[in-house]
Design a protein around this motif. Structure first.
Motif, mmCIF file in Angstrom:
data_model
loop_
_atom_site.group_PDB
_atom_site.id
_atom_site.type_symbol
_atom_site.label_atom_id
_atom_site.label_comp_id
_atom_site.label_asym_id
_atom_site.label_seq_id
_atom_site.Cartn_x
_atom_site.Cartn_y
_atom_site.Cartn_z
ATOM 1 N N ASP A 229 -17.756 22.540 76.448
ATOM 2 C CA ASP A 229 -19.098 21.933 76.454
ATOM 3 C C ASP A 229 -19.721 21.936 77.843
ATOM 4 O O ASP A 229 -20.724 21.276 78.082
ATOM 5 C CB ASP A 229 -19.049 20.506 75.901
ATOM 6 N N SER A 240 -22.403 18.871 78.641
ATOM 7 C CA SER A 240 -23.459 18.515 77.694
ATOM 8 C C SER A 240 -23.387 17.037 77.330
ATOM 9 O O SER A 240 -24.418 16.390 77.102
ATOM 10 C CB SER A 240 -23.347 19.373 76.436
ATOM 11 N N ALA A 259 -27.529 18.391 73.756
ATOM 12 C CA ALA A 259 -27.866 19.362 74.803
ATOM 13 C C ALA A 259 -27.159 20.676 74.504
ATOM 14 O O ALA A 259 -25.955 20.696 74.248
ATOM 15 C CB ALA A 259 -27.456 18.833 76.175
ATOM 16 N N LEU A 272 -31.530 25.454 79.302
ATOM 17 C CA LEU A 272 -31.174 24.177 78.722
ATOM 18 C C LEU A 272 -32.180 23.795 77.631
ATOM 19 O O LEU A 272 -33.387 23.795 77.855
ATOM 20 C CB LEU A 272 -31.144 23.083 79.796
#
Length: 278
Positions: A229, A240, A259, A272
């Motif tokens: 992540d 994230s 995210a 992002l």
């Protein structure tokens, strides 16, 4: 990068990222000069500084190169002293890097550099001794043994699957000079070794680094992103989970958040994307 006595090294960074200390010891140990610029490296003043300081080695992050290309701010700056670029922090785009080399009329190659602070440097790199292809790595670094873990769990010494690109998580076979042995406030074994298989043939337990890599038929490697992540945003690794926590705390109107790092078509720095649930 073949930094020599009398060379001039510039690399937009800070001491909170491993390239800050790297800039210090690489220049001083090689009796070269550090070129230090005050301000953001995103506009023409930085390019003029590189030219005026006669920089011979210039480090970049793919997001910076994309910003230069988009704005056209470096037009007409040939950087005649420049011998090579170096790039790290994010996956790069071949189109962006062909544009970057064109600034020097393809005189200065781009050396890709992939590693991390916990490794004390790089585990996959390009060199000045081999032909280089944009946005690829040509070799494991000196003293590094790598194992490619396929999605089916098979281990490969980077060989391609019947001439096709082989893709998987790139793991490190210890020992590796410079790699971390402990962490502050975290369990080192849990972060880097827990759940990882042992190397085939009775070898040591493999070390996790988290990069997904494609081994190309010509022997080069291409970075595809992360298997966990963690996101590489502007050359800085961010979880994230941390981004989602900030969104939830920042506003009482956000009940949940997600995210996601999205690679653009054709490769290059991740973008992002935040999803917020009211």
């Amino acid at each position: 990068m073949d930094l020599r006595p009398g060379g001039v090294l510039a690399w937009p960074t800070n001491l909170g990222w491993m390239m800050g200390p790297w800039l210090l010891f690489a220049s001083l140990l090689n009796r070269a000069t550090m070129a230090l610029f005050q301000g953001a490296p995103l506009g023409r003043p930085f390019g003029q500084f590189v030219q005026a300081a006669s920089v011979t080695q210039l480090g970049v992050v793919p997001s910076i190169v994309r910003a230069w290309r988009t704005s056209g701010c470096m037009a007409g700056l040939p950087w005649p002293a420049l011998r090579c670029f170096a790039s790290t922090g994010e996956a790069s785009s071949p189109e962006d890097y062909m544009w970057l080399m064109a600034l020097t009329r393809y005189r200065a190659p781009i050396i890709e550099y992939c590693g991390g602070t916990e490794l004390g440097g790089s585990y996959l790199s390009g060199t000045m001794l081999q032909p280089q292809a944009p946005s690829t790595f040509s070799t494991p670094t000196l003293g590094t043994r790598l194992v490619l873990l396929g999605c089916d769990g098979r281990q490969s010494d980077h060989l391609t699957d019947r001439g096709r690109p082989a893709t998987g998580e790139l793991a490190i076979r210890p020992p590796m000079l410079g790699s971390s042995q402990r962490l502050l406030n975290r369990d080192h074994h849990a972060v880097y070794f827990e759940g990882m298989p042992r190397a085939e043939g009775g070898g040591p337990q493999l070390r996790r680094h988290g990069d997904e890599v494609q081994r190309l038929p010509g022997g080069y490697y291409r970075a595809l992103g992360r298997t966990d992540d963690t996101m590489n945003l502007g050359g800085i690794k961010v979880s994230s989970v941390d981004l989602e926590r900030v969104c939830s705390v920042a506003s009482s109107e956000v009940s949940d958040a997600a995210a996601v790092a999205v690679p653009p078509p054709g490769g290059g720095p991740d973008q992002l994307v935040l999803f917020a649930v009211p």
